[in-house]
Design an enzyme around this catalytic site. Structure first.
Site, mmCIF file in Angstrom:
data_model
loop_
_atom_site.group_PDB
_atom_site.id
_atom_site.type_symbol
_atom_site.label_atom_id
_atom_site.label_comp_id
_atom_site.label_asym_id
_atom_site.label_seq_id
_atom_site.Cartn_x
_atom_site.Cartn_y
_atom_site.Cartn_z
ATOM 1 N N HIS A 20 3.202 -7.987 -3.013
ATOM 2 C CA HIS A 20 2.855 -7.880 -1.390
ATOM 3 C C HIS A 20 2.286 -9.572 -1.860
ATOM 4 O O HIS A 20 1.606 -9.934 -2.579
ATOM 5 C CB HIS A 20 2.002 -7.436 -0.714
ATOM 6 C CG HIS A 20 2.256 -5.576 -0.973
ATOM 7 N ND1 HIS A 20 2.005 -5.890 0.348
ATOM 8 C CD2 HIS A 20 3.236 -4.646 -1.702
ATOM 9 C CE1 HIS A 20 3.011 -4.288 0.386
ATOM 10 N NE2 HIS A 20 3.327 -3.781 -0.924
ATOM 11 N N TYR A 73 9.013 -0.792 -0.075
ATOM 12 C CA TYR A 73 9.330 -1.168 1.018
ATOM 13 C C TYR A 73 10.888 -2.412 0.151
ATOM 14 O O TYR A 73 10.835 -2.271 -1.658
ATOM 15 C CB TYR A 73 7.913 -2.459 0.229
ATOM 16 C CG TYR A 73 7.594 -3.413 -1.056
ATOM 17 C CD1 TYR A 73 8.008 -4.056 -0.991
ATOM 18 C CD2 TYR A 73 6.102 -2.039 -1.398
ATOM 19 C CE1 TYR A 73 6.957 -4.946 -2.585
ATOM 20 C CE2 TYR A 73 5.545 -2.537 -2.284
ATOM 21 C CZ TYR A 73 6.296 -3.545 -3.241
ATOM 22 O OH TYR A 73 5.601 -4.361 -3.660
#
Length: 374
Positions: free
Chosen positions: A47, A213
């Site tokens: 991230h 993700y």
């Protein structure tokens, strides 16, 4: 400080490379010493939150990475068994306006490559594992595992959770196994057979969790990373594990989670480590950043972010101070309160599980924050 100051950075990972690139741009003589023999595209997503993107913007690396990574519209927290949405944090354009930069997910190698591209060519030496450091007045003498030596006026330890330089700064210490392991897998999303998966979701279980993700705008690759109770006896940084091991740890989770796990062609397992907090990040002309001085659990996805922030603040302190002693005090007083808060909240493992305002994390700007006590 004089730009003739010779700076050695131990470790050319995300934090070390950021520090080197920023200091080189200011005219310092910086060399990086990396123990790996090369950098490989090992399977891991990451991230890149707005606080990191602001540093990348300062490095002129933001646009390149933004074109690769996916920009999730939300960070979604879901209950492990029913799939109930516990919290959705708006990101996308709304997040960019609120936090001052975008929030993306991307392959860790792509983030690293974007930073390394800003490092002066020919200034990274590979295969250099630090084995000893000795101080002789204002000079640090470095010795490496291959028998080579180097001298520097300032040494930045960005050598991770098992930092050798930390021993010289704060005394002998070892990383600690937290009792949990992380399973990781990256594979072509086409293998899911058309199953719809949200851009960025964390599934929260009673004693474990899993993030799923995408790591590129094409959504051709999907990534999973878990935290589950486990044991670790290996000296290796990671090892392969069976898909069945992961599936057993998450056998009662939602069918979508089980499908993503059961489809993974290969899974790796990593120990989750931290270190006992230390109250001194520098000694003489030696200074630490990132995991070398504040390794933390990954439950806020902020370990790399803190290292990159450290690098930006440390570079500013060295540029603005007359000597390294002043710079190091300024750096530590600026960074230690923030990092301590992130360490504590990360260890609690509840960040973004329920409605939360993360502006204090994502809105931070290491390039412009006031230096000194926070």
């Amino acid at each position: 400080m004089k730009r003739e100051t010779r700076i050695a950075v131990i470790g050319a990972g995300l934090g070390g490379a950021t520090a080197a690139a920023l200091l080189q741009r200011e005219g310092f003589q910086v060399r990086l010493f990396e123990q790996a023999r090369s950098f490989e595209r090992i399977g891991a997503g990451i991230h890149v939150s707005a606080n990191v993107m602001k540093v990348l913007r300062h490095l002129d690396a933001e646009h390149r990475l933004s074109q690769i990574g996916i920009h999730p519209d939300t960070f979604t927290s879901r209950k492990w068994d029913t799939g109930e949405v516990l919290f959705e944090l708006p990101l996308g354009n709304a997040g960019e306006q609120k936090y001052g930069a975008s929030y993306i997910t991307v392959h860790r190698h792509d983030l690293h490559a974007a930073i390394l591209d800003r490092v002066q060519p020919g200034t990274i030496e590979f295969g250099k594992q630090l084995t000893d450091v000795k101080l002789d007045h204002a000079v640090a003498h470095l010795r490496f595992g291959d028998g080579s030596v180097a001298d520097a006026d300032v040494v930045i330890g960005a050598d991770g959770v098992n930092s050798k330089l930390r021993d010289a700064v704060a005394g002998p210490s070892k990383s600690r196994f937290t009792g949990a392991v992380a399973h990781r897998a990256i594979y072509p999303s086409a293998l899911l057979g058309g199953m719809e998966v949200r851009n960025c979701t964390k599934w929260w279980g009673p004693h474990s969790h899993i993030l799923i993700y995408y790591i590129e705008q094409s959504r051709q690759e999907i990534y999973l990373v878990t935290s589950a109770k486990g044991e670790w006896h290996s000296q290796a940084p990671w090892e392969l594990c069976t898909r069945e091991e992961v599936a057993n740890s998450f056998e009662c989770f939602h069918p979508e989670v089980r499908k993503v796990i059961e489809t993974a062609p290969q899974v790796t397992k990593w120990p989750i480590l931290d270190i006992k907090p230390i109250d001194r990040w520098s000694a003489g002309n030696l200074v630490l950043l990132g995991d070398a001085c504040h390794a933390m659990t990954p439950y806020m996805a902020s370990g790399a972010a803190m290292a990159i922030e450290d690098a930006a603040v440390l570079a500013r302190c060295l540029v603005q101070s007359d000597d390294y002693a002043t710079a190091f005090v300024l750096y530590q007083t600026t960074r230690m309160p923030r990092v301590g808060k992130v360490q504590r909240i990360s260890a609690e493992n509840g960040f973004l599980r329920y409605p939360t305002d993360p502006t204090w994390v994502f809105g931070y700007d290491a390039v412009n924050v006031a230096l000194g006590p926070q």
